[in-house]
Design an enzyme around this catalytic site. Sequence first.
Site, PDB file in Angstrom:
ATOM      1  CE1 TYR A 145    -102.521  28.484  18.093  1.00 48.32           C
ATOM      2  CE2 TYR A 145    -103.815  29.283  19.958  1.00 48.32           C
ATOM      3  CZ  TYR A 145    -103.740  28.794  18.669  1.00 48.32           C
ATOM      4  OH  TYR A 145    -104.894  28.613  17.947  1.00 48.32           O
ATOM      5  CE  LYS A 149    -104.516  31.696  14.999  1.00 49.58           C
ATOM      6  NZ  LYS A 149    -104.473  30.875  13.742  1.00 49.58           N
TER       7      LYS A 149
HETATM    8  P1  NAD Z   1    -105.716  21.384  13.941  1.00 48.87           P
HETATM    9  O1  NAD Z   1    -104.419  21.191  14.696  1.00 48.87           O
HETATM   10  O2  NAD Z   1    -106.735  20.310  14.027  1.00 48.87           O
HETATM   11  O3  NAD Z   1    -105.413  21.646  12.414  1.00 48.87           O
HETATM   12  C1  NAD Z   1    -104.296  22.379  11.997  1.00 48.87           C
HETATM   13  C2  NAD Z   1    -103.751  21.735  10.727  1.00 48.87           C
HETATM   14  O4  NAD Z   1    -102.586  22.485  10.330  1.00 48.87           O
HETATM   15  C3  NAD Z   1    -103.309  20.278  10.917  1.00 48.87           C
HETATM   16  O5  NAD Z   1    -103.925  19.435   9.960  1.00 48.87           O
HETATM   17  C4  NAD Z   1    -101.805  20.325  10.740  1.00 48.87           C
HETATM   18  O6  NAD Z   1    -101.259  19.156  10.135  1.00 48.87           O
HETATM   19  C5  NAD Z   1    -101.631  21.545   9.852  1.00 48.87           C
HETATM   20  N1  NAD Z   1    -100.281  22.095   9.967  1.00 48.87           N
HETATM   21  C6  NAD Z   1     -99.556  22.261  11.108  1.00 48.87           C
HETATM   22  N2  NAD Z   1     -98.343  22.730  10.819  1.00 48.87           N
HETATM   23  C7  NAD Z   1     -98.295  22.884   9.462  1.00 48.87           C
HETATM   24  C8  NAD Z   1     -97.282  23.304   8.572  1.00 48.87           C
HETATM   25  N3  NAD Z   1     -96.065  23.654   9.007  1.00 48.87           N
HETATM   26  N4  NAD Z   1     -97.564  23.346   7.253  1.00 48.87           N
HETATM   27  C9  NAD Z   1     -98.786  22.943   6.790  1.00 48.87           C
HETATM   28  N5  NAD Z   1     -99.781  22.510   7.593  1.00 48.87           N
HETATM   29  C10 NAD Z   1     -99.534  22.483   8.919  1.00 48.87           C
HETATM   30  O7  NAD Z   1    -106.278  22.796  14.448  1.00 48.87           O
HETATM   31  P2  NAD Z   1    -107.776  23.367  14.382  1.00 48.87           P
HETATM   32  O8  NAD Z   1    -108.348  23.259  15.741  1.00 48.87           O
HETATM   33  O9  NAD Z   1    -108.493  22.794  13.216  1.00 48.87           O
HETATM   34  O10 NAD Z   1    -107.479  24.908  14.131  1.00 48.87           O
HETATM   35  C11 NAD Z   1    -107.689  25.516  12.865  1.00 48.87           C
HETATM   36  C12 NAD Z   1    -107.514  27.014  13.004  1.00 48.87           C
HETATM   37  O11 NAD Z   1    -108.476  27.526  13.927  1.00 48.87           O
HETATM   38  C13 NAD Z   1    -106.154  27.451  13.553  1.00 48.87           C
HETATM   39  O12 NAD Z   1    -105.713  28.582  12.845  1.00 48.87           O
HETATM   40  C14 NAD Z   1    -106.419  27.784  14.999  1.00 48.87           C
HETATM   41  O13 NAD Z   1    -105.504  28.761  15.493  1.00 48.87           O
HETATM   42  C15 NAD Z   1    -107.831  28.333  14.892  1.00 48.87           C
HETATM   43  N6  NAD Z   1    -108.600  28.250  16.143  1.00 48.87           N
HETATM   44  C16 NAD Z   1    -108.898  27.019  16.680  1.00 48.87           C
HETATM   45  C17 NAD Z   1    -109.672  26.946  17.838  1.00 48.87           C
HETATM   46  C18 NAD Z   1    -110.049  25.618  18.448  1.00 48.87           C
HETATM   47  O14 NAD Z   1    -110.714  25.606  19.502  1.00 48.87           O
HETATM   48  N7  NAD Z   1    -109.718  24.491  17.841  1.00 48.87           N
HETATM   49  C19 NAD Z   1    -110.112  28.135  18.454  1.00 48.87           C
HETATM   50  C20 NAD Z   1    -109.799  29.354  17.874  1.00 48.87           C
HETATM   51  C21 NAD Z   1    -109.034  29.401  16.710  1.00 48.87           C
END
Ligand code: NAD
Length: 247
Positions: A145, A149
Amino acid sequence: VATRSTKQKCLVTGGAGFLGKHLVDQLAGSGAYEVTVFDIRDTGDTRVMTIVGDLRDPIQVDKACEGLDVVFHCATAAPSAANVSNKRLMHDVNVKGTQHIVDACIKHGVPKLVYTSSASVVFEGRSLYNADESTPYAARPMDYYTETKILGEKAILAANGKGKLATVALRPSGIFGEGDPLLVPIAVEKAKQGKMKYIIGSGDNLMDYTYVGNVAQAHIQAGEALIPGSRIAGKAYFISNDDPQPF
Ligand code: NAD
């Protein structure tokens, strides 16, 4: 009398997700944006238009990016236990899907693209002291993953200056806050199972956690600052609450 909307047209990929929902709330709540969500799940949010689509489909992505002022690319294949070893899914969504967003933005003359990266892009499992944006990418990322990224962030930053496009990447650490599906719920579950009673190592490790509302606000501010010639264009920034917590 017809009036032209002065609202900025923006697209939030992953707008049905944890961070995406907060970002959509703040964008729609500000009154300054006309918000469209692009997600494989419906948001159920009647304030915004939702395109239920898949980042893996370049045609759907291309259509969604027409006529926009700014794209916030937050979607990710969730790094759940079930997905994290699914290299095909991670690569197709996080790397190819990100490239589809980049290609569509360049093609349609979208001027601004804000990407949600992750602080983990520099983490190799060893402590980082005084790390900043000059810290190199992890040569051995923690998992696939994280590797995707890194590849996604590289593609985003390399696209800066192509056509009319300016790009920026934001790197939050562990995100907490209302609607958190992972961080706190998993900690609570482990605690209930009695698995939080021991400490591995010295116990004085620190970890950055970032409040989800702050991460969303950082996206909006980055988008606003991303004007032509902006000094943030083509760069990546850690997003931190500035108060690391014991891990
Ligand atoms: P999340 O899983 O809650 O949200 C991701 C969304 O992407 C979901 O609604 C999902 O349906 C959608 N998705 C997945 N595959 C898809 C596809 N093929 N086409 C269209 N949509 C798709 O994740 P999050 O925690 O809200 O993360 C948001 C961003 O923040 C991500 O880029 C993640 O890498 C980054 N991030 C998150 C964290 C954390 O702690 N949650 C930390 C650092 C970075």
